[in-house]
Design an enzyme around this catalytic site. Structure first.
Site, mmCIF file in Angstrom:
data_model
loop_
_atom_site.group_PDB
_atom_site.id
_atom_site.type_symbol
_atom_site.label_atom_id
_atom_site.label_comp_id
_atom_site.label_asym_id
_atom_site.label_seq_id
_atom_site.Cartn_x
_atom_site.Cartn_y
_atom_site.Cartn_z
ATOM 1 N N SER A 128 0.847 -1.186 0.000
ATOM 2 C CA SER A 128 0.000 0.000 0.000
ATOM 3 C C SER A 128 0.885 1.240 0.000
ATOM 4 O O SER A 128 2.022 1.205 0.501
ATOM 5 C CB SER A 128 -0.894 0.023 1.243
ATOM 6 O OG SER A 128 -1.590 1.261 1.358
ATOM 7 N N TYR A 141 -2.035 -0.544 10.248
ATOM 8 C CA TYR A 141 -2.066 -0.809 8.806
ATOM 9 C C TYR A 141 -0.774 -0.343 8.146
ATOM 10 O O TYR A 141 -0.155 -1.077 7.372
ATOM 11 C CB TYR A 141 -3.273 -0.106 8.185
ATOM 12 C CG TYR A 141 -3.475 -0.407 6.723
ATOM 13 C CD1 TYR A 141 -3.978 -1.641 6.307
ATOM 14 C CD2 TYR A 141 -3.171 0.537 5.742
ATOM 15 C CE1 TYR A 141 -4.174 -1.924 4.969
ATOM 16 C CE2 TYR A 141 -3.369 0.260 4.397
ATOM 17 C CZ TYR A 141 -3.867 -0.961 4.023
ATOM 18 O OH TYR A 141 -4.058 -1.245 2.689
#
Length: 244
Positions: A128, A141
């Site tokens: 990501s 995350y």
């Protein structure tokens, strides 16, 4: 001949979103595709798995090998995102994020390595842009995706001599069903949609199929001299500086 004719691919989290687009693209190019996630997948060969369970990755790989007798491509796509400040996040929530986003890919790669060595296979991890930057309240995350990028480089270094390549793709804002549903919860969805598009130099958000196209390239033999890299797919978002 299609690029993946006669090859077998495993896509974790392949039932929806980016994972579904990847599974479809690989199948369109000739692969036999297995998906693995918490529920059944009526459209693909699949293995039901809960990736918070450390025993799940080996079971998934074993099931694919039992049914297909080979593995050529591994795409680690399954992931979770939890929003909380560091002070508000429980240890259990932190560990769950790392278990799914980082430990499960590590264990899936570990289980797959002997089979990928036999086929001179390829691994693509779905990281990501939050492994490079971070949005507010995304500590777990962001940390897990940064770790996945590091794991990508480590696998490339350690297993390049085995003719196994490992790369990562770092998507930005992609129009998955989850993100589209999130937009609809905004007080003014159209205004939010325009605003999120405007932060990208290309003036729009991305499509799952655009991520899948890069994954397919990185998994294919034509990218045989590419390994250990993290490719952003973000419409230029991470390149653009904020206004002074």
């Amino acid at each position: 001949m299609k690029r993946f004719e006669g090859k077998v691919a495993l896509v974790t989290g392949g039932r929806s979103g980016i994972g579904r687009a990847i599974a479809v693209r690989l199948r369109e190019e000739g692969a036999r595709v297995f998906t693995a996630q918490r529920g059944a997948d009526p459209d693909f060969d699949h293995v039901v798995a809960d990736f918070t369970d450390p025993e799940a990755p080996a079971k998934v790989v074993g099931e694919v090998m039992s049914r297909a007798q080979q593995l050529d491509v591994l795409v680690n796509n399954a992931g979770v995102m939890q929003e909380a400040s560091i002070e508000a996040m429980s240890l259990a929530d932190w560990q769950r994020s790392l278990a799914v986003n980082l430990t499960a890919p590590f264990l899936t790669i570990k289980g797959a390595l002997p089979h990928l060595r036999a086929t001179r296979g390829a691994i693509v991890n779905i990281g990501s842009i939050e492994g490079i930057g971070c949005n507010p309240n995304h500590a777990a995350y962001s940390a897990s995706k940064a770790g996945l990028h590091g794991l990508t480089r480590a696998v490339a270094v350690d297993h390049g001599p085995d003719a196994i390549r490992c790369n990562a793709v770092a998507p930005g804002w992609i129009d998955t069903d989850l993100n589209l549903d999130f937009i609809e919860t905004m007080p003014d969805p159209d205004a939010f949609r325009r605003g999120v598009g405007a932060i990208h130099p290309v003036k729009r958000t991305g499509k799952p199929e655009e991520v899948a196209a890069l994954v397919a390239f990185l998994a294919a033999e034509e990218s045989g001299f590419i390994t250990g890299q993290v490719y952003t797919v973000d419409g230029g978002r991470m390149t653009r500086l904020s206004l002074p």
